[in-house]
Design a protein around this motif. Sequence first.
Motif, PDB file in Angstrom:
ATOM      1  N   ARG A  14      58.442 121.973 -18.343  1.00 28.89           N
ATOM      2  CA  ARG A  14      57.491 121.271 -17.486  1.00 28.89           C
ATOM      3  C   ARG A  14      56.933 122.196 -16.406  1.00 28.89           C
ATOM      4  O   ARG A  14      55.841 121.990 -15.898  1.00 28.89           O
ATOM      5  N   VAL A  15      57.703 123.198 -16.053  1.00 22.85           N
ATOM      6  CA  VAL A  15      57.228 124.177 -15.078  1.00 22.85           C
ATOM      7  C   VAL A  15      56.213 125.093 -15.754  1.00 22.85           C
ATOM      8  O   VAL A  15      55.134 125.340 -15.222  1.00 22.85           O
ATOM      9  N   LYS A  16      56.548 125.553 -16.950  1.00 30.82           N
ATOM     10  CA  LYS A  16      55.697 126.506 -17.663  1.00 30.82           C
ATOM     11  C   LYS A  16      54.372 125.906 -18.121  1.00 30.82           C
ATOM     12  O   LYS A  16      53.360 126.584 -18.142  1.00 30.82           O
ATOM     13  N   ASN A  17      54.365 124.621 -18.498  1.00 34.57           N
ATOM     14  CA  ASN A  17      53.127 124.044 -19.024  1.00 34.57           C
ATOM     15  C   ASN A  17      52.223 123.450 -17.946  1.00 34.57           C
ATOM     16  O   ASN A  17      51.189 122.878 -18.247  1.00 34.57           O
ATOM     17  N   GLY A  18      52.610 123.577 -16.687  1.00 34.24           N
ATOM     18  CA  GLY A  18      51.755 123.134 -15.589  1.00 34.24           C
ATOM     19  C   GLY A  18      51.926 121.685 -15.169  1.00 34.24           C
ATOM     20  O   GLY A  18      51.310 121.240 -14.197  1.00 34.24           O
ATOM     21  N   MET A  19      52.748 120.928 -15.879  1.00 34.14           N
ATOM     22  CA  MET A  19      52.926 119.519 -15.522  1.00 34.14           C
ATOM     23  C   MET A  19      53.521 119.354 -14.130  1.00 34.14           C
ATOM     24  O   MET A  19      53.101 118.483 -13.371  1.00 34.14           O
ATOM     25  N   LEU A  20      54.492 120.179 -13.785  1.00 29.42           N
ATOM     26  CA  LEU A  20      55.092 120.089 -12.455  1.00 29.42           C
ATOM     27  C   LEU A  20      54.051 120.359 -11.380  1.00 29.42           C
ATOM     28  O   LEU A  20      53.988 119.648 -10.373  1.00 29.42           O
ATOM     29  N   THR A  21      53.216 121.350 -11.579  1.00 29.25           N
ATOM     30  CA  THR A  21      52.164 121.664 -10.603  1.00 29.25           C
ATOM     31  C   THR A  21      51.244 120.461 -10.416  1.00 29.25           C
ATOM     32  O   THR A  21      50.886 120.115  -9.283  1.00 29.25           O
ATOM     33  N   HIS A  22      50.879 119.800 -11.509  1.00 31.37           N
ATOM     34  CA  HIS A  22      50.019 118.616 -11.439  1.00 31.37           C
ATOM     35  C   HIS A  22      50.720 117.499 -10.669  1.00 31.37           C
ATOM     36  O   HIS A  22      50.102 116.818  -9.838  1.00 31.37           O
ATOM     37  N   LEU A  28      50.615 115.812  -2.875  1.00 31.28           N
ATOM     38  CA  LEU A  28      49.900 116.415  -1.749  1.00 31.28           C
ATOM     39  C   LEU A  28      48.551 115.750  -1.500  1.00 31.28           C
ATOM     40  O   LEU A  28      48.038 115.799  -0.380  1.00 31.28           O
ATOM     41  N   ASP A  29      47.994 115.106  -2.523  1.00 26.68           N
ATOM     42  CA  ASP A  29      46.687 114.451  -2.412  1.00 26.68           C
ATOM     43  C   ASP A  29      46.777 112.973  -2.016  1.00 26.68           C
ATOM     44  O   ASP A  29      45.777 112.258  -2.086  1.00 26.68           O
ATOM     45  N   GLN A  30      47.923 112.515  -1.600  1.00 26.55           N
ATOM     46  CA  GLN A  30      48.103 111.101  -1.252  1.00 26.55           C
ATOM     47  C   GLN A  30      47.335 110.701   0.001  1.00 26.55           C
ATOM     48  O   GLN A  30      47.256 111.471   0.968  1.00 26.55           O
ATOM     49  N   GLU A  31      46.775 109.478  -0.007  1.00 24.12           N
ATOM     50  CA  GLU A  31      46.162 108.912   1.195  1.00 24.12           C
ATOM     51  C   GLU A  31      47.203 108.779   2.296  1.00 24.12           C
ATOM     52  O   GLU A  31      46.921 109.041   3.456  1.00 24.12           O
ATOM     53  N   ARG A  32      48.389 108.352   1.914  1.00 24.35           N
ATOM     54  CA  ARG A  32      49.518 108.244   2.845  1.00 24.35           C
ATOM     55  C   ARG A  32      50.404 109.454   2.534  1.00 24.35           C
ATOM     56  O   ARG A  32      51.138 109.489   1.556  1.00 24.35           O
ATOM     57  N   VAL A  33      50.328 110.466   3.351  1.00 25.44           N
ATOM     58  CA  VAL A  33      51.047 111.715   3.114  1.00 25.44           C
ATOM     59  C   VAL A  33      52.552 111.462   3.257  1.00 25.44           C
ATOM     60  O   VAL A  33      52.988 110.808   4.208  1.00 25.44           O
ATOM     61  N   PRO A  34      53.372 111.963   2.327  1.00 18.89           N
ATOM     62  CA  PRO A  34      54.811 111.769   2.459  1.00 18.89           C
ATOM     63  C   PRO A  34      55.372 112.592   3.614  1.00 18.89           C
ATOM     64  O   PRO A  34      54.817 113.625   3.987  1.00 18.89           O
ATOM     65  N   ASP A  35      56.481 112.122   4.145  1.00 14.54           N
ATOM     66  CA  ASP A  35      57.151 112.821   5.236  1.00 14.54           C
ATOM     67  C   ASP A  35      58.038 113.955   4.727  1.00 14.54           C
ATOM     68  O   ASP A  35      58.421 114.836   5.496  1.00 14.54           O
ATOM     69  N   GLN A  36      58.380 113.916   3.442  1.00  8.84           N
ATOM     70  CA  GLN A  36      59.238 114.934   2.846  1.00  8.84           C
ATOM     71  C   GLN A  36      58.942 114.995   1.356  1.00  8.84           C
ATOM     72  O   GLN A  36      58.653 113.987   0.728  1.00  8.84           O
ATOM     73  N   SER A  69      58.289 114.877 -13.461  1.00  9.09           N
ATOM     74  CA  SER A  69      57.361 116.004 -13.483  1.00  9.09           C
ATOM     75  C   SER A  69      56.276 115.873 -14.546  1.00  9.09           C
ATOM     76  O   SER A  69      55.298 116.615 -14.514  1.00  9.09           O
ATOM     77  N   ASP A  70      56.414 114.940 -15.480  1.00 12.17           N
ATOM     78  CA  ASP A  70      55.365 114.756 -16.482  1.00 12.17           C
ATOM     79  C   ASP A  70      54.454 113.579 -16.127  1.00 12.17           C
ATOM     80  O   ASP A  70      53.649 113.144 -16.938  1.00 12.17           O
ATOM     81  N   ASP A  71      54.572 113.083 -14.899  1.00 17.66           N
ATOM     82  CA  ASP A  71      53.727 112.004 -14.394  1.00 17.66           C
ATOM     83  C   ASP A  71      53.031 112.480 -13.129  1.00 17.66           C
ATOM     84  O   ASP A  71      53.327 113.560 -12.620  1.00 17.66           O
ATOM     85  N   TRP A  72      52.122 111.659 -12.614  1.00 15.26           N
ATOM     86  CA  TRP A  72      51.516 111.962 -11.327  1.00 15.26           C
ATOM     87  C   TRP A  72      51.134 110.667 -10.648  1.00 15.26           C
ATOM     88  O   TRP A  72      50.989 109.638 -11.284  1.00 15.26           O
ATOM     89  N   PHE A  73      51.007 110.737  -9.329  1.00 11.03           N
ATOM     90  CA  PHE A  73      50.634 109.578  -8.527  1.00 11.03           C
ATOM     91  C   PHE A  73      49.118 109.496  -8.400  1.00 11.03           C
ATOM     92  O   PHE A  73      48.455 110.518  -8.187  1.00 11.03           O
ATOM     93  N   LEU A  74      48.574 108.288  -8.504  1.00 13.06           N
ATOM     94  CA  LEU A  74      47.191 108.072  -8.117  1.00 13.06           C
ATOM     95  C   LEU A  74      47.122 108.222  -6.598  1.00 13.06           C
ATOM     96  O   LEU A  74      48.136 108.032  -5.906  1.00 13.06           O
ATOM     97  N   PRO A  75      45.974 108.568  -6.026  1.00 14.11           N
ATOM     98  CA  PRO A  75      45.892 108.895  -4.589  1.00 14.11           C
ATOM     99  C   PRO A  75      46.380 107.798  -3.640  1.00 14.11           C
ATOM    100  O   PRO A  75      46.841 108.089  -2.548  1.00 14.11           O
ATOM    101  N   GLN A  76      46.315 106.552  -4.042  1.00 12.06           N
ATOM    102  CA  GLN A  76      46.718 105.457  -3.169  1.00 12.06           C
ATOM    103  C   GLN A  76      48.166 105.007  -3.398  1.00 12.06           C
ATOM    104  O   GLN A  76      48.636 104.070  -2.763  1.00 12.06           O
TER     105      GLN A  76
END
Length: 152
Positions: A14-22, A28-36, A69-76
């Motif tokens: 997942r690191v090598k294929n870019g999924m973790l980066t995504h 990082l692109d969240q409307e409500r930025v995480p604290d950690q 790591s093979d998923d991602w959050f929508l911005p909201q």
Amino acid sequence: MITIGVMITAHGPRVKNGMLTHAIQSVLDQERVPDQLVVAIDRYGVGAAASKQRALMSITTDYVAVLDSDDWFLPQHLRVLEEAQLSTNADLVYSWFETSPAGGDPFPPFFFTDPWDTDNPRHTTTTIMARTEIMQQVGYTADPNKFATCAD
């Protein structure tokens, strides 16, 4: 106001294929930025449970949101979860997911309409947000001595 941490676990492919980066970018692109944000990489083949346990024990916020790591959050996503928690005071909240490409939903229609059965729980999503203290008490593995590399 609550504090929210996000934990992501991954293994080599997942690191090598870019999924973790995504996945990280979606946090990082969240409307409500995480604290950690904690990322645990399974470099030693200890498995998902041990990696999740290591990441979970590194979380110091009131609540923790879990992202594979093979998923991602929508911005909201975090905003929606935070609003749900604040309006209900629930220990665990979640929102449903969208598939990419659209229509790839693997669950049958009755899955969403049948009442919840505490004696026969079913998959909700992997994008839950729960009270950290409770998550840490429950944990992911009985062997907390297994190792994974974490970055905070």
